[in-house]
Design a protein around this motif. Structure first.
Motif, mmCIF file in Angstrom:
data_model
loop_
_atom_site.group_PDB
_atom_site.id
_atom_site.type_symbol
_atom_site.label_atom_id
_atom_site.label_comp_id
_atom_site.label_asym_id
_atom_site.label_seq_id
_atom_site.Cartn_x
_atom_site.Cartn_y
_atom_site.Cartn_z
ATOM 1 N N MET A 245 0.838 -1.193 0.000
ATOM 2 C CA MET A 245 0.000 0.000 0.000
ATOM 3 C C MET A 245 0.874 1.244 0.000
ATOM 4 O O MET A 245 1.908 1.289 0.679
ATOM 5 C CB MET A 245 -0.903 0.020 1.237
ATOM 6 N N ASP A 246 0.480 2.249 -0.767
ATOM 7 C CA ASP A 246 1.207 3.499 -0.856
ATOM 8 C C ASP A 246 0.355 4.644 -0.318
ATOM 9 O O ASP A 246 -0.878 4.635 -0.435
ATOM 10 C CB ASP A 246 1.577 3.810 -2.310
ATOM 11 N N ILE A 247 1.023 5.643 0.283
ATOM 12 C CA ILE A 247 0.368 6.875 0.713
ATOM 13 C C ILE A 247 0.864 7.996 -0.193
ATOM 14 O O ILE A 247 2.073 8.234 -0.286
ATOM 15 C CB ILE A 247 0.671 7.227 2.177
ATOM 16 N N GLU A 248 -0.045 8.641 -0.898
ATOM 17 C CA GLU A 248 0.304 9.705 -1.837
ATOM 18 C C GLU A 248 -0.469 10.969 -1.478
ATOM 19 O O GLU A 248 -1.503 10.911 -0.804
ATOM 20 C CB GLU A 248 -0.055 9.290 -3.267
ATOM 21 N N GLN B 123 -3.960 13.394 2.005
ATOM 22 C CA GLN B 123 -3.258 12.110 1.977
ATOM 23 C C GLN B 123 -4.207 11.022 1.476
ATOM 24 O O GLN B 123 -5.322 10.890 1.969
ATOM 25 C CB GLN B 123 -2.750 11.753 3.379
ATOM 26 N N ALA C 163 -4.518 6.854 0.480
ATOM 27 C CA ALA C 163 -3.960 5.500 0.563
ATOM 28 C C ALA C 163 -4.428 4.702 -0.647
ATOM 29 O O ALA C 163 -5.625 4.644 -0.947
ATOM 30 C CB ALA C 163 -4.416 4.821 1.856
ATOM 31 N N GLU D 122 -3.990 0.992 -2.917
ATOM 32 C CA GLU D 122 -3.516 -0.383 -3.016
ATOM 33 C C GLU D 122 -4.071 -0.985 -4.300
ATOM 34 O O GLU D 122 -5.273 -0.919 -4.552
ATOM 35 C CB GLU D 122 -3.964 -1.211 -1.809
ATOM 36 N N GLU E 187 -1.739 5.889 9.727
ATOM 37 C CA GLU E 187 -0.687 6.320 8.805
ATOM 38 C C GLU E 187 -1.102 7.593 8.071
ATOM 39 O O GLU E 187 -0.293 8.513 7.888
ATOM 40 C CB GLU E 187 -0.388 5.207 7.799
ATOM 41 N N ARG F 285 0.976 11.122 8.550
ATOM 42 C CA ARG F 285 1.538 11.838 7.398
ATOM 43 C C ARG F 285 1.007 13.268 7.337
ATOM 44 O O ARG F 285 1.764 14.210 7.065
ATOM 45 C CB ARG F 285 1.184 11.100 6.110
#
Length: 276
Positions: free
Chosen positions: A1-4, A51, A53, A55, A91, A95
């Motif tokens: 999983m990425d947080i952008e 932010q 998340a 996936e 998360e 962030r």
């Protein structure tokens, strides 16, 4: 999983993800892209600070941020059912707080449904504290003496709000928000009491912001409702659940409003707090 951050996502994509992330929430939210676009302009959505998340190319969590000056607001936060209780929310919040501190923000505000105690405890873990209770109410319009009722420009109402202490005033009601409003929302006043109202398709007249005069506001509010009746006949005047109870509670009770069953709390946090 990425947080952008939110810059890589269109308003339409974020609006579609809203419904998925808020599924099963206290108030499930479906938000058409055009509505999110309007809110983005009026409430000053900052996609660079938001932010997201992701996936497998799908949004599974979001924390949208509004910003003005050195203050920011958590405008919306939700995690898809498949990813709840997995640390995604923590998360996202971590962030957001880190980027806010790096920018040098002074404070952060948010609203949470009062009955959603789990969410309130979550925000408290990150240093937020409850500032006041936020309420909603409604009542029918009625004919009668409207006093010095008049329609005004948004600029007049915004200047009046910005000329007063807005600490403790929810983001949606502030002068800077009023200044961004446009038709079909309209603003009206009775001797220093202001209300910006929006006619909905279901027959309600929603007040998006209200500014009290500080003198005989019970009478002025009744006159405002009487002045609105010929313009919006048959409408129910509704106050959304973001009006501070310490300011408006006794006023609405005195003028015969029926209070909404749901309430919110306004929570605040210093951006520089060590609780991250």
């Amino acid at each position: 999983m990425d947080i952008e951050n939110g810059l890589g996502f269109s308003i339409e994509t974020l609006a579609e993800a809203f419904g998925r992330c808020f599924e099963g929430y206290v108030i499930p939210i479906q938000l058409p892209g055009v509505v999110l676009g309007e809110l983005a302009m009026r409430d000053t959505l900052d996609l660079a600070s938001s932010q997201i998340a992701v996936e497998n190319s799908e949004i599974v969590g979001m924390l949208l941020v509004n910003r003005r000056g050195r203050e920011c607001r958590v405008a919306a936060m939700a995690v898809a059912p498949s990813h709840r209780a997995t640390g995604v929310g923590s998360e996202l919040m971590t962030r957001m707080l880190q980027t806010s501190a790096e920018r040098g923000d002074d404070s952060i505000v948010l609203e949470a449904i009062e009955s959603n105690t789990g969410a309130i405890r979550f925000y408290e873990r990150f240093g937020f504290t409850v500032q006041c209770r936020l309420i909603g109410a409604s009542r029918s319009l009625a004919a009668g003496d409207a006093g010095r009722f008049r329609e005004v420009r948004f600029e007049e109402m915004a200047r009046a709000a910005l000329g007063r202490d807005e600490s403790g005033t929810p983001w949606e009601m502030r002068g800077a928000t009023v200044a961004q409003m446009a038709t079909p929302t309209r603003a009206f006043a009775v001797d220093g009491l202001y209300s910006a109202v929006f006619p909905t398709e279901n027959g309600e007249l929603v007040t998006r912001s209200m500014l009290l005069s500080g003198e005989d506001d019970e009478t002025k509010l009744r006159q405002l409702l009487r002045g609105l009746e010929p313009i919006f006949p048959g409408r129910k005047f509704r106050v959304p659940i973001y009006f501070p109870e310490p300011v408006f509670g006794s006023l609405f009770e005195a003028d015969g409003f029926e209070f909404a069953s749901l309430a919110q709390v306004l929570m605040t946090r210093l951006a520089s707090s060590d609780c991250i």
